[in-house]
Design a protein around this motif. Structure first.
Motif, short mmCIF file in Angstrom:
data_model
loop_
_atom_site.label_atom_id
_atom_site.label_comp_id
_atom_site.label_asym_id
_atom_site.label_seq_id
_atom_site.Cartn_x
_atom_site.Cartn_y
_atom_site.Cartn_z
N SER A 205 2.77 1.31 9.95
CA SER A 205 2.52 2.10 11.15
C SER A 205 2.25 3.55 10.75
N LYS A 206 1.29 4.16 11.41
CA LYS A 206 1.00 5.57 11.15
C LYS A 206 2.15 6.47 11.57
N ALA A 207 3.06 5.93 12.36
CA ALA A 207 4.24 6.71 12.75
C ALA A 207 5.24 6.80 11.61
N GLU A 208 5.08 5.93 10.60
CA GLU A 208 5.96 5.92 9.44
C GLU A 208 5.33 6.74 8.32
N PRO A 209 6.15 7.26 7.37
CA PRO A 209 5.57 7.94 6.21
C PRO A 209 4.74 6.97 5.37
N GLU A 210 3.79 7.47 4.59
CA GLU A 210 2.89 6.62 3.82
C GLU A 210 3.64 5.77 2.81
N ASP A 211 4.76 6.26 2.31
CA ASP A 211 5.52 5.50 1.30
C ASP A 211 6.64 4.66 1.92
N THR A 212 6.51 4.36 3.20
CA THR A 212 7.55 3.58 3.88
C THR A 212 7.70 2.20 3.25
N GLU A 213 8.91 1.68 3.30
CA GLU A 213 9.18 0.33 2.83
C GLU A 213 8.99 -0.69 3.95
N HIS A 214 8.71 -0.21 5.14
CA HIS A 214 8.49 -1.10 6.29
C HIS A 214 7.04 -1.58 6.28
N ILE A 215 6.80 -2.58 5.46
CA ILE A 215 5.44 -3.08 5.24
C ILE A 215 5.30 -4.49 5.79
N THR A 216 4.22 -4.70 6.52
CA THR A 216 3.85 -6.04 6.97
C THR A 216 2.70 -6.51 6.10
N TRP A 217 2.87 -7.65 5.44
CA TRP A 217 1.88 -8.14 4.49
C TRP A 217 0.93 -9.11 5.16
#
Length: 394
Positions: A205-217
């Motif tokens: 999500s663009k609301a998260e930082p670019e290095d977020t661990e909240h990744i949907t694959w």
């Protein structure tokens, strides 16, 4: 099919049930979601499916019956289990029984660590038990030298005599200090390659930082229903909120470096993956050369080129006019080549004549030239297909 589950609506049993195969085959995904939607269940995130019955080799999953689960979690768990060998299956089932796991989050996490446990199903071969136990303690691998020096029988005896084993329907299990780590947090599935795919995209999500661990694959190509549902697990409902990162690709590097993920869409990337998913290794080589020649600007244009490879001539590995001429005369199939007359062929001259007529170029993969009727620009934009269809209707 690894298992089959009969699912119903926990709040409206009168709606009936749907029988779903897991892992859900790609070509059945849309149909299965329609079946669940008719029962008003099958949410991408919520646990809203009551498990009425489970039919699987993994009998430990019978304990999920009468529980309410999330269909995507059940699908992910099935994919993980489908890849297990006999030993891993015994480790998973024995540890799931020992730990009394029910909530799907926990069995999913168990698939990432159950390989640390030792399960004894037959006590007659102590040497084999000792070797297996030693490897379980060392990450599942050991050198030939280590195994040759190992006293497997003594290792097995110490394991058994020290106690600590738990009797389960799947064998006597020793956890070896295994901890059930939270690899899966209940929302974001860990990256897992269940089967080969063309393009892997990390969606955040663009609301998260670019290095977020909240990744949907996302493992492309996917059917449109999966494309629509998968980002929802990451809390992304608006396509404008999607940030994409190219994680992995089986496409030529010439393609990968051209993909500007800031401007690409999942839809265009998926169509590119579909267009290239069945290409042979030779066609992938050709696509790399074609992209160098055509200089496309987007995934959509690359997709159109991939679907039009037959409009391009390609001489693999040719890097000089002589090599191109030799390829054309010897291997293109356009001439009846006679090796007895090889000394009389002027490969360089013929190669130059072809190049002057075609306007092709040498690339790192060989010589490539466009030989279509419409312009390359029209091919890349797909406009030649529209003109051909209109011409066919007239």
């Amino acid at each position: 099919m690894m298992m089959q589950a009969v699912l119903g609506n926990p709040n409206h049993p009168e709606y009936g049930v749907a029988t779903i195969p897991f892992p859900i085959p790609h070509d059945q995904y849309a149909h299965c979601m329609e079946l669940l939607e008719a029962l008003e269940i099958g949410d991408a995130v919520k646990a809203d499916c009551k498990v009425e019955e489970v039919d699987s080799f993994y009998t430990v999953l019978k304990r999920t019956e009468m529980l309410t689960v999330n269909v995507e979690e059940l699908n992910y768990l099935a994919k993980r289990l489908d890849s297990f060998d006999t030993g891993e299956a015994a480790q998973f089932q024995a540890m799931a029984h020992k730990l009394e796991l029910f909530e799907l989050k926990d069995p999913i996490n168990l698939t990432f660590c159950c390989q640390q446990a030792t399960v004894i199903t037959v006590f007659s071969d102590l040497a084999a038990i000792g070797r297996d136990h030693y490897m379980n303690l060392h990450g599942g691998s050991a050198s030939v030298d280590e195994l040759n020096k190992l006293d497997g029988e003594e290792t097995a005896r110490r394991l058994i005599e020290n106690g600590g084993g738990t009797i389960t329907p799947y064998g006597v299990v020793y956890d070896n200090g295994m901890r059930l780590e939270q690899i899966y947090d209940g929302r974001f599935f860990p990256c897992y390659y269940y089967e080969p795919n063309a393009i892997t995209v990390a969606v955040t999500s663009k609301a998260e930082p670019e290095d977020t661990e909240h990744i949907t694959w996302m493992f492309l190509p996917m059917v449109q229903e999966e494309i629509d549902r998968t980002p929802l697990r990451g809390g992304i409902a608006d396509p404008a909120d999607v940030r994409l990162r190219l994680e992995d690709s089986h496409l030529p590097n010439e393609v990968n470096v051209l993909l500007d993920m800031e401007y690409e869409t999942l839809s265009d990337l998926n169509e590119l993956a579909e267009a290239t998913d069945g290409l042979s290794k030779a066609d992938m080589e050709k696509l790399g050369a074609v992209v160098t020649l055509a200089e496309p600007k987007s995934a959509a244009q690359i997709k159109n080129l991939a679907e039009s490879l037959d409009l391009f001539g390609f001489a693999p590995s040719a890097s000089t006019p002589e090599e191109y001429g030799k390829y054309m005369i010897q291997k293109s199939g356009r001439f009846d080549y006679d090796e007895n007359l090889d000394a009389f062929y002027d490969y360089e001259k013929y190669g130059m004549e072809c190049m002057n007529a075609e306007g092709g170029m040498f690339t790192d993969r060989g010589y490539v030239a466009y030989k279509g009727y419409y312009s390359m620009e029209e091919v890349m934009n797909g406009s030649q297909s529209s003109r051909m269809e209109m011409g066919g209707m007239m």
